[in-house]
Design a protein around this motif. Structure first.
Motif, mmCIF file in Angstrom:
data_model
loop_
_atom_site.group_PDB
_atom_site.id
_atom_site.type_symbol
_atom_site.label_atom_id
_atom_site.label_comp_id
_atom_site.label_asym_id
_atom_site.label_seq_id
_atom_site.Cartn_x
_atom_site.Cartn_y
_atom_site.Cartn_z
ATOM 1 N N GLU A 56 0.849 -1.195 0.000
ATOM 2 C CA GLU A 56 0.000 0.000 0.000
ATOM 3 C C GLU A 56 0.883 1.243 0.000
ATOM 4 O O GLU A 56 1.869 1.311 0.742
ATOM 5 C CB GLU A 56 -0.902 -0.002 1.233
ATOM 6 N N ILE A 57 0.513 2.217 -0.817
ATOM 7 C CA ILE A 57 1.294 3.444 -0.954
ATOM 8 C C ILE A 57 0.574 4.578 -0.233
ATOM 9 O O ILE A 57 -0.625 4.798 -0.438
ATOM 10 C CB ILE A 57 1.495 3.814 -2.438
ATOM 11 N N VAL A 58 1.312 5.293 0.633
ATOM 12 C CA VAL A 58 0.732 6.400 1.399
ATOM 13 C C VAL A 58 1.610 7.643 1.274
ATOM 14 O O VAL A 58 2.728 7.584 0.762
ATOM 15 C CB VAL A 58 0.575 6.013 2.892
ATOM 16 N N ASP A 59 1.086 8.751 1.764
ATOM 17 C CA ASP A 59 1.834 10.024 1.848
ATOM 18 C C ASP A 59 2.477 10.413 0.521
ATOM 19 O O ASP A 59 3.693 10.633 0.426
ATOM 20 C CB ASP A 59 2.904 9.945 2.936
ATOM 21 N N ILE A 60 1.657 10.527 -0.508
ATOM 22 C CA ILE A 60 2.158 10.895 -1.837
ATOM 23 C C ILE A 60 2.354 12.403 -1.912
ATOM 24 O O ILE A 60 1.462 13.183 -1.581
ATOM 25 C CB ILE A 60 1.168 10.430 -2.924
ATOM 26 N N HIS A 61 3.530 12.802 -2.369
ATOM 27 C CA HIS A 61 3.841 14.234 -2.536
ATOM 28 C C HIS A 61 4.544 14.426 -3.875
ATOM 29 O O HIS A 61 5.309 13.588 -4.314
ATOM 30 C CB HIS A 61 4.743 14.748 -1.411
ATOM 31 N N ARG A 62 4.264 15.582 -4.499
ATOM 32 C CA ARG A 62 4.956 15.946 -5.735
ATOM 33 C C ARG A 62 4.974 17.468 -5.823
ATOM 34 O O ARG A 62 4.123 18.132 -5.240
ATOM 35 C CB ARG A 62 4.261 15.334 -6.947
ATOM 36 N N ASN A 63 5.973 17.995 -6.543
ATOM 37 C CA ASN A 63 5.957 19.439 -6.741
ATOM 38 C C ASN A 63 5.201 19.775 -8.027
ATOM 39 O O ASN A 63 4.929 18.898 -8.861
ATOM 40 C CB ASN A 63 7.379 20.014 -6.760
ATOM 41 N N ASP A 64 4.833 21.020 -8.176
ATOM 42 C CA ASP A 64 3.985 21.421 -9.300
ATOM 43 C C ASP A 64 4.630 21.137 -10.648
ATOM 44 O O ASP A 64 3.944 20.822 -11.622
ATOM 45 C CB ASP A 64 3.639 22.919 -9.195
ATOM 46 N N ALA A 65 5.952 21.238 -10.706
ATOM 47 C CA ALA A 65 6.642 21.030 -11.983
ATOM 48 C C ALA A 65 6.885 19.549 -12.275
ATOM 49 O O ALA A 65 7.499 19.211 -13.290
ATOM 50 C CB ALA A 65 7.974 21.784 -11.972
ATOM 51 N N LEU A 66 6.391 18.683 -11.414
ATOM 52 C CA LEU A 66 6.571 17.242 -11.564
ATOM 53 C C LEU A 66 8.049 16.854 -11.701
ATOM 54 O O LEU A 66 8.407 16.001 -12.493
ATOM 55 C CB LEU A 66 5.789 16.701 -12.763
ATOM 56 N N GLU A 67 8.896 17.524 -10.900
ATOM 57 C CA GLU A 67 10.322 17.208 -10.938
ATOM 58 C C GLU A 67 10.638 15.987 -10.077
ATOM 59 O O GLU A 67 11.642 15.325 -10.296
ATOM 60 C CB GLU A 67 11.132 18.413 -10.443
ATOM 61 N N TYR A 68 9.795 15.742 -9.090
ATOM 62 C CA TYR A 68 10.007 14.577 -8.241
ATOM 63 C C TYR A 68 8.669 14.122 -7.682
ATOM 64 O O TYR A 68 7.680 14.855 -7.667
ATOM 65 C CB TYR A 68 10.953 14.888 -7.082
ATOM 66 N N VAL A 69 8.646 12.884 -7.233
ATOM 67 C CA VAL A 69 7.511 12.339 -6.487
ATOM 68 C C VAL A 69 8.070 11.585 -5.297
ATOM 69 O O VAL A 69 9.065 10.862 -5.421
ATOM 70 C CB VAL A 69 6.643 11.388 -7.348
ATOM 71 N N SER A 70 7.446 11.751 -4.141
ATOM 72 C CA SER A 70 7.814 10.956 -2.975
ATOM 73 C C SER A 70 6.580 10.265 -2.423
ATOM 74 O O SER A 70 5.455 10.758 -2.565
ATOM 75 C CB SER A 70 8.474 11.817 -1.886
ATOM 76 N N CYS A 71 6.790 9.114 -1.826
ATOM 77 C CA CYS A 71 5.702 8.361 -1.220
ATOM 78 C C CYS A 71 6.298 7.415 -0.187
ATOM 79 O O CYS A 71 7.520 7.303 -0.070
ATOM 80 C CB CYS A 71 4.901 7.593 -2.267
ATOM 81 N N ALA A 72 5.424 6.756 0.540
ATOM 82 C CA ALA A 72 5.907 5.885 1.607
ATOM 83 C C ALA A 72 5.155 4.566 1.626
ATOM 84 O O ALA A 72 4.036 4.457 1.122
ATOM 85 C CB ALA A 72 5.764 6.572 2.963
ATOM 86 N N VAL A 73 5.817 3.569 2.215
ATOM 87 C CA VAL A 73 5.211 2.278 2.535
ATOM 88 C C VAL A 73 5.389 2.069 4.037
ATOM 89 O O VAL A 73 6.468 2.318 4.585
ATOM 90 C CB VAL A 73 5.890 1.131 1.760
ATOM 91 N N ILE A 74 4.336 1.647 4.706
ATOM 92 C CA ILE A 74 4.419 1.411 6.145
ATOM 93 C C ILE A 74 4.960 0.001 6.395
ATOM 94 O O ILE A 74 4.412 -0.983 5.915
ATOM 95 C CB ILE A 74 3.040 1.575 6.813
ATOM 96 N N LYS A 75 6.057 -0.065 7.143
ATOM 97 C CA LYS A 75 6.706 -1.347 7.411
ATOM 98 C C LYS A 75 5.805 -2.227 8.268
ATOM 99 O O LYS A 75 5.339 -1.817 9.329
ATOM 100 C CB LYS A 75 8.048 -1.114 8.125
ATOM 101 N N ASP A 76 5.585 -3.440 7.813
ATOM 102 C CA ASP A 76 4.790 -4.430 8.534
ATOM 103 C C ASP A 76 5.668 -5.647 8.772
ATOM 104 O O ASP A 76 6.019 -6.361 7.832
ATOM 105 C CB ASP A 76 3.546 -4.809 7.734
ATOM 106 N N GLY A 77 6.059 -5.860 10.021
ATOM 107 C CA GLY A 77 6.926 -6.986 10.356
ATOM 108 C C GLY A 77 6.179 -8.275 10.624
ATOM 109 O O GLY A 77 6.790 -9.250 11.064
ATOM 110 N N GLY A 78 4.861 -8.282 10.356
ATOM 111 C CA GLY A 78 4.091 -9.494 10.634
ATOM 112 C C GLY A 78 4.051 -9.765 12.125
ATOM 113 O O GLY A 78 3.920 -8.839 12.935
#
Length: 376
Positions: A56-78
């Motif tokens: 699952e992908i969370v916390d999506i961020h990008r700048n207006d010029a689409l120079e970068y995208v960042s996102c996160a995955v929450i670690k699940d150790g079972g």
């Protein structure tokens, strides 16, 4: 994501996914979003174990010029008691003008400050397998999208990583500023013996790279406290073997050590006198049986019933000493401990041993143990 389970100790336990798998999934998702301009909330990767991970992908961020995208995955150790479970593993991705994949560590990812680890000094503590996973997945995305003449830079970060790392071996290993991005299979197996042994092996390699001639080891915190309080030894110098004494001895030999000083409580080390490599009770206890056999062999005393009725080894020590045969019994015990450890390495490592009992009292030591301790 369909869960993965293993059977252990008669229980069904849920597996998790490593920080390396999380970093790979976040990097792949960020690159896909950068190239398509569209958000995505799940991404699939294949782990080295051959098990797919639909993250699952969370916390999506990008700048207006689409120079970068960042996102996160929450670690699940079972079902593994993993201190990194719940942490957000971020990837921030941008395209570069030069072909190739650059993988960097950001906030909360540790830096290597000592030799002997998976990465060189100064590099981010993102291990080789996760780097390979990230690189291959990003190269695949570029290829499938027909992108040529461009490269990718991904920065892996863990905002809470510096705090989490205090609960790990990282400070002792010389990894500062955060956690490591780890995983050889991509899967976290609950209470994995293999993962613990790998940690011990890594620490042994660090001690060797520091130039130490004698490896100091002890089963646990009890032994480390004994070393510090009785001999003034820095606890960080000793490798903690836990119950994996046989693996520790063999890894010492494989890492090039020819001398090993092992210090531990009689409750653990008497098992080694009986040839037991893993001292966890689930693999067999036999402490009193082994001690009773030694008493019979060296003194011929009929103390079997008294010793076998003891719950703790310190009580057995008291009985043996009261009979006036402590010197004989414990000298034989430590001799067997030394002999078994050396045989486990086919003689590649010379072993000296110090055994203590309750209240930080040294019980017995092999001939050169104190001399070696003074050189550490």
């Amino acid at each position: 994501m369909s869960d993965v389970f293993i059977e252990k100790g008669g229980k069904k336990l849920r597996c998790g996914f490593t920080t390396g798998s999380c970093a790979t999934a976040a990097s792949k998702a960020a690159l896909l979003m950068l190239l398509t301009g569209e958000n995505m909330h799940h991404v699939s990767i294949m782990t080295p174990k051959g098990i797919p991970y639909n993250a699952e992908i969370v916390d999506i961020h990008r700048n207006d010029a689409l120079e970068y995208v960042s996102c996160a995955v929450i670690k699940d150790g079972g079902d593994d008691p993993d201190v990194t479970s719940g942490a957000k593993i971020f990837a921030s991705v941008c395209l570069t003008e030069e072909e190739g994949i650059e993988i960097e560590g950001g906030e909360g990812v540790g830096r290597v400050t000592k030799p002997g680890l998976d990465q060189p000094i100064g590099e981010a503590a993102i291990n080789s397998v996760p780097r390979k996973m990230i690189r291959e997945n990003l190269e695949e995305v570029l290829s499938l999208r027909g992108i040529t003449g461009k490269g990718v830079r991904t920065i892996i970060s863990v905002p809470d990583g510096e705090y989490i790392a205090r609960k790990t071996f990282n400070p002792k290993l010389g990894i500062v500023g955060g956690i490591s991005i780890l995983g050889t299979t991509g899967i976290v197996e609950p209470m994995s013996d293999a993962a613990l042994v790998e940690t011990i092996k890594t620490e042994i390699n660090v001690r060797k790279a520091e130039g130490r001639e004698i490896l100091l080891a002890s089963p646990g915190n009890y032994g480390l406290t004994f070393l510090h309080e009785v001999y003034g030894i820095d606890e960080n110098i000793a490798v903690m073997s836990s119950n994996f004494i046989g693996d520790t001895v063999e890894n010492a030999a494989d890492s090039g050590f020819s001398k090993l000083l092992f210090v531990g409580h009689i409750g653990k080390l008497v098992k080694v006198a009986g040839g037991i490599k893993n001292t966890h009770s689930m693999y067999g206890d036999h402490r009193m049986e082994i001690l009773s056999d030694i008493v019979i062999d060296v003194a011929g005393y009929g103390l079997e019933k008294k010793i076998l009725s003891c719950v703790m080894t310190d009580e057995a020590v008291r009985i043996i000493n009261e009979e006036g045969i402590g010197d004989l019994v414990f000298e034989e015990m430590v001799s067997r401990i030394k002999k078994n450890m050396e045989e486990w390495t086919d003689g590649r490592v010379q072993v000296e041993v110090i055994v203590f009992s309750n209240e930080n009292t040294e019980l017995v030591a092999t001939k050169n143990a104190h001399e070696w301790l003074s050189k550490i």
